[in-house]
Design a protein around this motif. Structure first.
Motif, mmCIF file in Angstrom:
data_model
loop_
_atom_site.group_PDB
_atom_site.id
_atom_site.type_symbol
_atom_site.label_atom_id
_atom_site.label_comp_id
_atom_site.label_asym_id
_atom_site.label_seq_id
_atom_site.Cartn_x
_atom_site.Cartn_y
_atom_site.Cartn_z
ATOM 1 N N GLU A 29 -8.454 19.579 -21.318
ATOM 2 C CA GLU A 29 -7.203 20.293 -21.600
ATOM 3 C C GLU A 29 -5.990 19.380 -21.553
ATOM 4 O O GLU A 29 -4.919 19.736 -22.070
ATOM 5 N N TYR A 30 -6.129 18.203 -20.948
ATOM 6 C CA TYR A 30 -4.985 17.319 -20.731
ATOM 7 C C TYR A 30 -5.077 16.048 -21.562
ATOM 8 O O TYR A 30 -4.260 15.132 -21.376
ATOM 9 N N GLU A 31 -6.033 15.970 -22.473
ATOM 10 C CA GLU A 31 -6.157 14.777 -23.300
ATOM 11 C C GLU A 31 -4.976 14.679 -24.268
ATOM 12 O O GLU A 31 -4.344 15.679 -24.626
ATOM 13 N N GLY A 32 -4.678 13.456 -24.703
ATOM 14 C CA GLY A 32 -3.607 13.234 -25.659
ATOM 15 C C GLY A 32 -2.217 13.289 -25.075
ATOM 16 O O GLY A 32 -1.230 13.360 -25.823
ATOM 17 N N ARG A 33 -2.095 13.230 -23.750
ATOM 18 C CA ARG A 33 -0.789 13.318 -23.105
ATOM 19 C C ARG A 33 -0.418 12.016 -22.380
ATOM 20 O O ARG A 33 0.508 11.997 -21.567
ATOM 21 N N GLY A 34 -1.147 10.943 -22.665
ATOM 22 C CA GLY A 34 -0.803 9.639 -22.109
ATOM 23 C C GLY A 34 -1.211 9.435 -20.669
ATOM 24 O O GLY A 34 -0.718 8.514 -20.006
ATOM 25 N N LEU A 35 -2.121 10.260 -20.159
ATOM 26 C CA LEU A 35 -2.489 10.144 -18.749
ATOM 27 C C LEU A 35 -3.304 8.880 -18.479
ATOM 28 O O LEU A 35 -3.105 8.223 -17.451
ATOM 29 N N ASP A 50 0.825 -1.209 0.000
ATOM 30 C CA ASP A 50 0.000 0.000 0.000
ATOM 31 C C ASP A 50 0.857 1.256 0.000
ATOM 32 O O ASP A 50 0.531 2.248 -0.667
ATOM 33 N N GLN A 51 1.958 1.230 0.720
ATOM 34 C CA GLN A 51 2.843 2.394 0.744
ATOM 35 C C GLN A 51 3.486 2.623 -0.618
ATOM 36 O O GLN A 51 3.650 3.765 -1.057
ATOM 37 N N VAL A 52 3.849 1.545 -1.301
ATOM 38 C CA VAL A 52 4.440 1.672 -2.636
ATOM 39 C C VAL A 52 3.458 2.334 -3.591
ATOM 40 O O VAL A 52 3.814 3.254 -4.338
ATOM 41 N N PHE A 53 2.207 1.901 -3.577
ATOM 42 C CA PHE A 53 1.227 2.446 -4.510
ATOM 43 C C PHE A 53 0.806 3.870 -4.132
ATOM 44 O O PHE A 53 0.294 4.603 -4.971
ATOM 45 N N ALA A 54 0.991 4.238 -2.897
ATOM 46 C CA ALA A 54 0.654 5.591 -2.483
ATOM 47 C C ALA A 54 1.719 6.603 -2.887
ATOM 48 O O ALA A 54 1.470 7.819 -2.871
ATOM 49 N N MET A 55 2.902 6.126 -3.272
ATOM 50 C CA MET A 55 3.987 7.034 -3.620
ATOM 51 C C MET A 55 3.719 7.711 -4.964
ATOM 52 O O MET A 55 3.312 7.056 -5.927
ATOM 53 N N PRO A 56 3.956 9.022 -5.067
ATOM 54 C CA PRO A 56 3.738 9.726 -6.337
ATOM 55 C C PRO A 56 4.696 9.236 -7.422
ATOM 56 O O PRO A 56 5.854 8.907 -7.156
ATOM 57 N N VAL A 57 4.187 9.194 -8.662
ATOM 58 C CA VAL A 57 4.993 8.821 -9.828
ATOM 59 C C VAL A 57 5.100 10.048 -10.725
ATOM 60 O O VAL A 57 4.087 10.542 -11.226
ATOM 61 N N PRO A 58 6.307 10.585 -10.929
ATOM 62 C CA PRO A 58 6.440 11.768 -11.787
ATOM 63 C C PRO A 58 6.110 11.449 -13.246
ATOM 64 O O PRO A 58 6.537 10.424 -13.780
ATOM 65 N N LEU A 59 5.350 12.314 -13.874
ATOM 66 C CA LEU A 59 5.045 12.228 -15.294
ATOM 67 C C LEU A 59 5.607 13.465 -15.995
ATOM 68 O O LEU A 59 6.181 14.347 -15.358
ATOM 69 N N ALA A 60 5.442 13.527 -17.287
ATOM 70 C CA ALA A 60 5.948 14.670 -18.053
ATOM 71 C C ALA A 60 5.255 15.962 -17.632
ATOM 72 O O ALA A 60 4.124 15.948 -17.110
ATOM 73 N N ASP A 61 5.939 17.070 -17.877
ATOM 74 C CA ASP A 61 5.389 18.417 -17.659
ATOM 75 C C ASP A 61 5.056 18.691 -16.199
ATOM 76 O O ASP A 61 4.152 19.490 -15.889
ATOM 77 N N GLY A 62 5.755 18.027 -15.286
ATOM 78 C CA GLY A 62 5.553 18.295 -13.875
ATOM 79 C C GLY A 62 4.317 17.670 -13.266
ATOM 80 O O GLY A 62 3.989 17.938 -12.098
ATOM 81 N N LEU A 63 3.609 16.812 -13.990
ATOM 82 C CA LEU A 63 2.429 16.140 -13.449
ATOM 83 C C LEU A 63 2.850 14.989 -12.553
ATOM 84 O O LEU A 63 3.929 14.408 -12.709
ATOM 85 N N LEU A 64 1.983 14.630 -11.607
ATOM 86 C CA LEU A 64 2.231 13.512 -10.700
ATOM 87 C C LEU A 64 1.044 12.552 -10.725
ATOM 88 O O LEU A 64 -0.117 12.981 -10.711
ATOM 89 N N LEU A 65 1.346 11.252 -10.766
ATOM 90 C CA LEU A 65 0.326 10.215 -10.605
ATOM 91 C C LEU A 65 0.475 9.659 -9.194
ATOM 92 O O LEU A 65 1.577 9.299 -8.783
ATOM 93 N N ARG A 66 -0.629 9.563 -8.480
ATOM 94 C CA ARG A 66 -0.582 9.027 -7.121
ATOM 95 C C ARG A 66 -1.927 8.430 -6.753
ATOM 96 O O ARG A 66 -2.931 8.637 -7.436
ATOM 97 N N GLU A 67 -1.916 7.678 -5.650
ATOM 98 C CA GLU A 67 -3.165 7.166 -5.088
ATOM 99 C C GLU A 67 -4.027 8.342 -4.634
ATOM 100 O O GLU A 67 -3.522 9.333 -4.087
ATOM 101 N N ALA A 68 -5.315 8.247 -4.886
ATOM 102 C CA ALA A 68 -6.223 9.322 -4.489
ATOM 103 C C ALA A 68 -6.381 9.369 -2.979
ATOM 104 O O ALA A 68 -6.171 8.374 -2.272
#
Length: 417
Positions: free
Chosen positions: A100-106, A4-22
């Protein structure tokens, strides 16, 4: 560090975006995004899922731009049953991205997160209802038919809306039992999870209805609101013919001015009772559930008891010769031993399965056709008539027809197809 801690960690994406657990603090933004990019019902559904003790926030991910949620997806836990073998599965739902963020692989990044989370939960496959083609980009393939709704042409006599009421929490054990019995006749089934039953009570895109007789629930279904003069009855189950007719008549009588369509579930009590009341027409368009198999060896390993039963039922002597399935860039051997089928052995590229020592032949199937081979309505024989890259080698057509037959299916999903 826990999973759970691993999945909660933010993952950096392009353009300064972050993927993380909600997180709970993201809820308002997630629901606004789902409403804007999807359907007004989705906001309630996300709240039901995220706040449920069996689901919670750990299955939801977001992409954020600073403090702004710009994309989201949620993973649901499911169970697929195939002839008595239980397969833990996942289903990705509630997917949305800000325009506004479509087409960026999110979405691709979110699907990778969801699939990794699904694997961590022990899921052997994923199931999905999705827009045409899009999810094939992420390893999904069309495999299992979605039944076509049939129009009602004759309303049963002598029953009315008084027989019908909205389901309550106390009804859930009875509803689950009705569905368990209805799905008993299908080779492949996916029931509603206990959490999903709770969500369906509060879900406003469909309503759980029941017919009660002498204080006992004897029939149930989901119905949709009337939209443009039409509405839908799905997931019908009943203890007997009379209960099924009461259910159909009561639902039709609840909106007599609207056209009712019914999802047909062949072999069930309602299907038999309603057969002559529905307009049966040839299927006009293909509609199928998506399936994804992340690890064929792990799935085949779980299916060994079923493959053994099919082998024994066919009465084919296979002692000393392995079963073989090739997906061209990989192949999988299953030893046939006196006490049963041995562990799956994975090998490399194999163009022609008949060329492997220790086997008399085998079956070749393109990777994108593997879900259809294992779970679909055509079996190896039907697929081989349609696809040149699905075939049986070594004169073993009878054996592999027995191992990979056509299957009937009944999948219950949170959202109606």
């Amino acid at each position: 560090m826990t999973v759970d801690q691993v999945f909660a960690m933010p993952v950096p994406l392009a353009d300064g975006l972050l993927l993380r657990e909600a997180r709970p603090g993201d809820g308002e933004q997630i629901r606004a995004l789902l409403t804007e990019r999807g359907d007004a019902h989705d906001a309630l559904d996300h709240r039901l899922v995220s706040e449920d003790p069996d689901a919670g926030w750990s299955g939801c991910a977001v992409v954020v731009d600073g403090g702004r949620v710009v994309s989201t997806a949620s993973l649901l836990d499911e169970e697929v049953r195939i002839s008595g073998v239980r397969l833990p599965a996942g289903q990705v739902e509630l997917v949305a991205t800000d325009a506004e963020y479509e087409g960026r692989g999110l979405v691709r990044a979110l699907m990778q997160w969801a699939h990794a989370r699904s694997a961590a939960r022990g899921h052997l496959l994923q199931v999905m209802i999705g827009i045409p083609y899009f999810y094939r980009q992420f390893g999904y393939e069309y495999a299992v038919d979605i039944p076509t709704p049939l129009a009602l042409h004759t309303v049963p006599d002598g029953v009315g809306a008084a027989a019908l009421r909205t389901a309550r929490a106390a009804d859930l054990p009875a509803l689950a039992a009705l569905q368990e019995e209805a799905q008993r006749g299908f080779d492949l089934a996916m029931p509603h999870s206990p959490a999903c039953w709770r969500w369906l009570l509060a879900h406003d895109a469909s309503t759980l209805r029941v017919v009660e007789r002498a204080g006992r629930v004897v029939a149930s279904a989901r119905t949709t609101p009337v939209d443009d003069g039409e509405f839908l009855l799905a997931e019908a189950a009943a203890t007997d013919r009379a209960a099924a007719l009461h259910l159909l008549g009561a639902v039709a009588g609840s909106a007599p001015e609207a056209r009712l369509h019914v999802v047909h579930r062949p072999g069930t009590v309602p299907a038999e009772a309603w057969h002559d009341l529905l307009k049966h027409a040839p299927r006009e368009e293909a509609e199928q559930y998506y399936l994804r198999i992340p690890d064929p060896a792990a799935l085949l390993d779980r299916l060994r008891p079923l493959l053994r039963r099919r082998l024994e039922a066919a009465g084919i002597d296979r002692a000393g010769r392995d079963l073989l399935l090739s997906t061209y860039r990989a192949h999988y051997r299953i030893p046939v031993e006196p006490e049963g089928l041995g562990d799956v052995v994975t090998g490399g590229t194999l163009q022609r399965p008949g060329a492997v020592e220790g086997t008399a032949g085998g079956v070749a199937v393109a990777p994108d056709q593997l879900p259809g081979l294992l779970f679909g309505p055509l079996g190896v024989e039907g697929l081989a008539r349609l696809r040149p890259d699905v075939y049986t080698a070594g004169g073993e057509e009878e054996l592999y027809r027995a191992l990979f037959p056509p299957l009937t299916a009944d999948l219950l999903t949170f959202y109606l197809p």
